[in-house]
Design a protein around this motif. Structure first.
Motif, short mmCIF file in Angstrom:
data_model
loop_
_atom_site.label_atom_id
_atom_site.label_comp_id
_atom_site.label_asym_id
_atom_site.label_seq_id
_atom_site.Cartn_x
_atom_site.Cartn_y
_atom_site.Cartn_z
N LEU A 153 0.85 -1.19 0.00
CA LEU A 153 0.00 0.00 0.00
C LEU A 153 0.89 1.24 0.00
O LEU A 153 1.73 1.41 0.89
N GLU A 154 0.69 2.10 -1.00
CA GLU A 154 1.49 3.32 -1.12
C GLU A 154 0.61 4.48 -1.55
O GLU A 154 -0.43 4.27 -2.18
N PHE A 155 1.06 5.71 -1.23
CA PHE A 155 0.35 6.90 -1.70
C PHE A 155 1.37 7.86 -2.30
O PHE A 155 2.55 7.87 -1.94
N PHE A 156 0.88 8.69 -3.24
CA PHE A 156 1.72 9.65 -3.95
C PHE A 156 1.35 11.05 -3.46
O PHE A 156 0.19 11.47 -3.57
N ASP A 157 2.30 11.77 -2.89
CA ASP A 157 2.01 13.07 -2.28
C ASP A 157 2.25 14.24 -3.23
O ASP A 157 2.24 15.39 -2.82
N GLY A 158 2.46 13.93 -4.51
CA GLY A 158 2.75 14.98 -5.49
C GLY A 158 4.19 14.96 -5.94
O GLY A 158 4.51 15.51 -6.99
#
Length: 673
Positions: A20-25
């Motif tokens: 699980l990963e997220f992209f912060d910009g």
């Protein structure tokens, strides 16, 4: 090659096809704390929906829930908001939280879009485009889905669904490449996959065909015999019919199998279907009350195979029961689960042909003409022969809409839901769902609102349940309104709900609406151009009696009893009125409120009510000639109706007749009102 939007810049994108990963910009980042990771996973799997705090607590602490669980949850939410660096993406929505996710912000969204494009290309007989789409979809995978998230029931179910989808897409991509003539490069990959998934018949079919086209006929037949031996030893079954047919083609050296250009056309390819996993989530058992006997009966009928139908009035929870039953028996049907909304109660229900197309698409054989009859409907037994699959067809209009699916082969089951019973099934195949009990309704409100809110005014809670007529949909909407307005008390809400002018407005929240549910029943009538039934709905609202018999319906409509009864039964079938006995019907308060909103300038409601009053004047006069005991029984049964009609009679004729009957009966020792 389709582009991968997951690689574009932009804040708050998420990936679950792997860790699980997220992209912060600027960067792809992981969530370090396990509980926060589990929280984000739960919110992603219910993206753009309010997730109750209680459900999140159960997800984060599946075994031992600490006393401070809700406080800890609030802390995790706060820290997750900080990590995401966007306060608008994770918002508090009573009684829980909501993760706002635009389309395409999750890698699964893009994956499913590419898969759909690939299947559309296959249907259009463009294997090159299909291969490109499937390859791009598979490139989004970085490992096991949600690999670093605690394996709760919800996470495991979603991971299993995605794994099954990935395998099906791999099989479809290989099939498209075989059509393009890429035989030899596929052999190593196919042999490895067959060794990893030895029971996947579609992989074996691809391997057999590829080996044969590479000039290895003996090896192709050997692959078939290896699979047959495994299936007999492990499951006690023979390979499927399409695989047996492919073996025979290889044995007789069918020239159509030699290469992609002279090989079989798409509608003649070996028919090896995929195993769909298309059930909606299992309802949260903590927020479900009642229907346990019906659930057990439905599950038992499905396990036995064949067809079962759940039916009942609007708002009784048929779809919820179907979801619970399907999940309860899902393990018994390893070859596929299909959920299809037939939209009978909408303005655009599916036709029988469209139902068949959706079923074929779900099993991955939408371009297979051999699976379709001359009339365009699915050959259900051919599609699932030798397999154990479950199909749930929700919101069914009538037998014609589902007739092709009413004869599943042994080992398969079909579950139908609808407002009326399906006439083609035996009585033992129907499960009727009704309203909750008064106690069950209060219990449901307690679970939805919490003990504190209910215990503050138990009488008001009971009043809300009664005004909702113990209807599950109405109770859930009422609870939602109270949860969304924590400043309201149950006492205040009950007072407002008691006002008939406000009741239907209050029993609507978002997509849930009692009025809309009742309107869906009217649509069923209007779609059949049943003018008499439509008029009956309007006039029953104008008459405003909680109970009517067939004689009253006949007088109301100005028709004979012989003509009126089928009209009343039609209203039962669409879930607007309920049968009490063979010629008596209950007209719910909510239906009467709804009917009074529907104005029909062509209908003289006043004249219709006058006919009913005149009819009851005649009935009262007839009772004066009957024995006292018989008249007394009739009077007691009809007392509520007589009182209501006396108040409506501006001529006082009925009042005088009733007074005369009461005077006649007053000589008995029985009490009369």
């Amino acid at each position: 090659m389709p582009t991968n939007p997951m690689h574009r810049s932009g804040p708050n994108r998420f990936r679950i096809l792997g860790t699980l990963e997220f992209f912060d910009g600027q960067h792809w980042s992981a969530i370090g704390a396990p509980k926060q990771r589990a929280l984000l996973a739960a919110l992603l799997l219910s993206a753009n929906q309010m997730v109750p705090a209680d459900r999140l607590v159960a997800e984060l602490w599946p075994n031992d829930v600490p006393d401070s669980a809700h406080g800890l949850l609030a802390g995790y939410v706060w820290r997750l908001r900080r990590a995401l660096r966007n306060g608008d993406v994770l918002v508090t929505r009573a009684p829980g939280y909501r993760l706002n996710l635009p389309q395409g912000a999750l890698d699964v969204h893009e994956y499913e879009r590419l898969v759909a494009a690939g299947r559309a290309s296959l249907a259009a007989r463009d294997p090159a485009a299909a291969t490109a789409s499937f390859t791009a979809a598979l490139a989004l995978w970085r490992g096991a889905p949600l690999a670093d998230v605690a394996r709760t029931d919800v996470v495991m179910a979603e991971a299993a669904r995605l794994d099954e989808s990935r395998l099906a897409v791999l099989e479809a991509r290989i099939g498209a490449e075989i059509e393009l003539g890429r035989h030899e490069p596929l052999l190593p990959e196919l042999k490895l996959m067959v060794s990893q998934y030895p029971l996947r018949e579609r992989l074996h079919a691809h391997l057999m065909l590829t080996l044969y086209r590479c000039g290895q006929q003996a090896e192709a037949l050997g692959a078939y015999h290896d699979l047959r031996r495994l299936l007999i030893n492990e499951l006690g079954i023979e390979p499927s019919k399409p695989l047996r047919e492919l073996q025979q083609q290889i044995l007789r050296e069918d020239p159509q199998l030699l290469d992609a250009t002279s090989g079989p056309r798409p509608d003649e390819r070996p028919r090896v279907v995929i195993s769909p996993r298309l059930l909606p989530p299992d309802p949260d058992a903590g927020f479900v009350v009642g229907g346990e006997a019906e659930l057990s009966a439905t599950a038992a009928r499905l396990v036995g195979g064949g067809v079962c139908a759940v039916y009942g009035a609007a708002g009784t929870g048929k779809s919820t029961l179907a979801r619970r039953a399907a999940h309860a028996v899902a393990e018994r049907f390893p070859d596929g689960w299909l959920w299809l909304d037939l939209r009978a109660s909408t303005t655009q229900p599916l036709s029988a042909r469209e139902v068949s197309a959706e079923v074929l698409r779900a099993f991955g054989v939408s371009g297979d003409r051999a699976m379709v009859t001359a009339g365009g409907t699915v050959r259900w037994p051919d599609l699932t022969s030798g397999r154990r699959a479950l199909a749930v067809l929700d919101d069914v209009a009538d037998t014609d809409q589902v007739r092709p699916l009413l004869s599943p082969p042994p080992g398969c089951a079909v579950l139908l839901t609808g407002r009326g019973a399906i006439g083609a099934l035996g009585s033992h195949r129907h499960v009727r769902l009704g309203r909750l009990s008064a106690a069950g309704s209060v219990l449901l409100l307690r679970r939805l609102l919490g003990d504190e809110q209910v215990d503050r005014d138990p009488a008001a809670t009971s009043a809300v349940a009664r005004l909702c007529e113990y209807l599950p949909l109405a109770l859930q909407v009422a609870a939602t309104r109270l949860v969304m307005r924590p400043e309201w008390t149950v006492t205040e809400f009950a007072t407002r709900l008691a006002d008939p002018r406000r009741r239907l407005d209050l029993l609507a929240s978002g997509e849930q609406s009692v009025r809309e549910s009742l309107l869906a029943s009217v649509r069923l009538i209007e779609r059949d151009h049943d003018t008499q039934a439509r008029v009956a709905v309007h006039l029953l609202g104008a008459l405003d009696l909680p109970v009517v018999d067939v004689h009253t319906v006949a007088a109301l409509l100005g028709l004979s009893e012989h003509t009126a009864q089928p009209i009343a039964e039609r209203l039962v079938d669409v879930g607007l009125i309920e049968t009490i006995s063979i010629d008596r019907y209950r007209v719910p308060d909510l239906v009467r409120l709804f009917a009074r909103e529907r104005h029909d300038a062509e209908v003289d409601a006043a004249a219709a009510v006058r006919r009913v009053i005149d009819h009851h004047v005649n009935l009262v006069h007839r009772q004066l000639a009957e024995p006292v005991a018989a008249s007394l029984g009739w009077y007691r049964q009809e007392l509520g109706t007589l009182r209501a009609l006396v108040d409506r009679d501006d001529t006082d004729v009925l009042h005088k007749a009733v007074d005369q009957l009461r005077w006649t009966l007053s000589g008995t020792r029985a009490r009369v009102a």
